[in-house]
Write an enzyme that holds these catalytic residues in place. Sequence first.
Site, PDB file in Angstrom:
ATOM      1  N   ASP A  59       0.839  -1.064   0.067  1.00  0.00           N
ATOM      2  CA  ASP A  59      -0.019   0.072  -0.085  1.00  0.00           C
ATOM      3  C   ASP A  59       0.958   1.223   0.003  1.00  0.00           C
ATOM      4  OD1 ASP A  59       1.043  -0.631   2.626  1.00  0.00           O
ATOM      5  OD2 ASP A  59      -0.983  -1.132   3.545  1.00  0.00           O
ATOM      6  N   ASN A 127      -7.348  -2.878  14.369  1.00  0.00           N
ATOM      7  CA  ASN A 127      -8.912  -3.169  14.138  1.00  0.00           C
ATOM      8  C   ASN A 127      -8.917  -4.418  12.987  1.00  0.00           C
ATOM      9  OD1 ASN A 127      -7.845  -2.231  11.649  1.00  0.00           O
ATOM     10  ND2 ASN A 127      -9.329  -0.415  11.403  1.00  0.00           N
ATOM     11  N   HIS A 129      -7.142  -4.875  10.032  1.00  0.00           N
ATOM     12  CA  HIS A 129      -7.106  -4.686   8.704  1.00  0.00           C
ATOM     13  C   HIS A 129      -5.762  -5.353   8.322  1.00  0.00           C
ATOM     14  CE1 HIS A 129      -4.614  -0.534   9.441  1.00  0.00           C
ATOM     15  NE2 HIS A 129      -3.774  -1.623   9.296  1.00  0.00           N
ATOM     16  N   GLU A 134      -9.633  -1.997   5.313  1.00  0.00           N
ATOM     17  CA  GLU A 134     -10.226  -1.754   6.536  1.00  0.00           C
ATOM     18  C   GLU A 134     -11.565  -2.761   6.829  1.00  0.00           C
ATOM     19  OE1 GLU A 134      -8.785  -0.236   8.643  1.00  0.00           O
ATOM     20  OE2 GLU A 134      -8.220   1.975   8.172  1.00  0.00           O
TER      21      GLU A 134
HETATM   22  C1  F6R Z   1       1.598  -1.647   6.208  1.00  0.00           C
HETATM   23  C2  F6R Z   1       0.155  -2.238   6.269  1.00  0.00           C
HETATM   24  C3  F6R Z   1      -0.516  -2.452   7.434  1.00  0.00           C
HETATM   25  C4  F6R Z   1       0.268  -2.613   8.715  1.00  0.00           C
HETATM   26  C5  F6R Z   1      -0.687  -2.519   9.995  1.00  0.00           C
HETATM   27  C6  F6R Z   1       0.137  -2.598  11.158  1.00  0.00           C
HETATM   28  O1  F6R Z   1       2.158  -1.752   4.683  1.00  0.00           O
HETATM   29  O2  F6R Z   1      -0.226  -2.780   5.220  1.00  0.00           O
HETATM   30  O3  F6R Z   1      -1.532  -3.223   7.242  1.00  0.00           O
HETATM   31  O4  F6R Z   1       0.980  -3.836   8.698  1.00  0.00           O
HETATM   32  O5  F6R Z   1      -1.328  -1.220  10.044  1.00  0.00           O
HETATM   33  O6  F6R Z   1       1.004  -1.400  11.365  1.00  0.00           O
HETATM   34  P1  F6R Z   1       2.171  -1.703  12.354  1.00  0.00           P
HETATM   35  O7  F6R Z   1       3.250  -2.838  11.757  1.00  0.00           O
HETATM   36  O8  F6R Z   1       2.868  -0.469  12.342  1.00  0.00           O
HETATM   37  O9  F6R Z   1       1.672  -1.920  13.737  1.00  0.00           O
END
Ligand code: F6R
Length: 237
Positions: A59, A127, A129, A134
């Site tokens: 992303d 959450n 995701h 989301e």
């Molecule tokens: C990042 C991504 C997100 C993260 C998730 C966890 O490329 O796609 O899904 O993996 O938000 O974020 P962290 O690792 O910062 O807790």
Amino acid sequence: MVADTSEVGAVAESAVWELLRSNPEAVLGVATGSTPGPLYQALASRGKKFPTVQAFALDEYCGIDASDPNSYRSTLLREFARPLGIPAEHVHVPSTSNDCKDNAADYESSISEAGGIAVQILGVGTNGHIAFNEPGSSFESRTRVVELTERTRRDNSRYFPSISDVPRSALTQGIGTILEARKLVVMAFGVGKAAAVAAALEGPVTTDVPASAIQTHPDVIVCLDLAAASSLTRSHR
Ligand code: F6R
């Protein structure tokens, strides 16, 4: 499940190393955020360079320049590609030019043209995701522009001067896109992820918990520290 983050990183890394050792031209799917750091560090600590590996990001934020230190392109170059000797032109990130519009189909095509993703590294949001899919995202979803929830913006505000600087939208691989990777390596650390991890692994397969989609994939490794695993009730091998 192991006790500390560097051990979890080493376990996750062994799956990636296995692939890169057998195929120096492998196509990796790479996550950003704090979770994959220990894996990237463990890979870098082998002291080997990977000049022919290709990597596709999950992303990218809309509305920040690719050269901004908080863009996922900049983050991946700094934390993943440079330490591993992967050329910048082998790091593919969804283009957010033209207000993020019209770039999603091109990104899907470039993944297909590269032969698809062999191993996709995934973190999990508090959450539930995966990538920026989301809650409520379809399991058939493809790369597209999405609105970020307030929870995700709040979680990610630690990287920005204030929450108002966190982008409101992103271009993300869809859950359908992610599930096409041949193997998934899912990582999570910390008690803040415990509820999402339990829902993803032990709850129903539901779009309310995007990470529960991994239950439908035939080849998944989940690497957790004890805190992230603390709400699991069954034994997982
Ligand atoms: C990042 C991504 C997100 C993260 C998730 C966890 O490329 O796609 O899904 O993996 O938000 O974020 P962290 O690792 O910062 O807790």
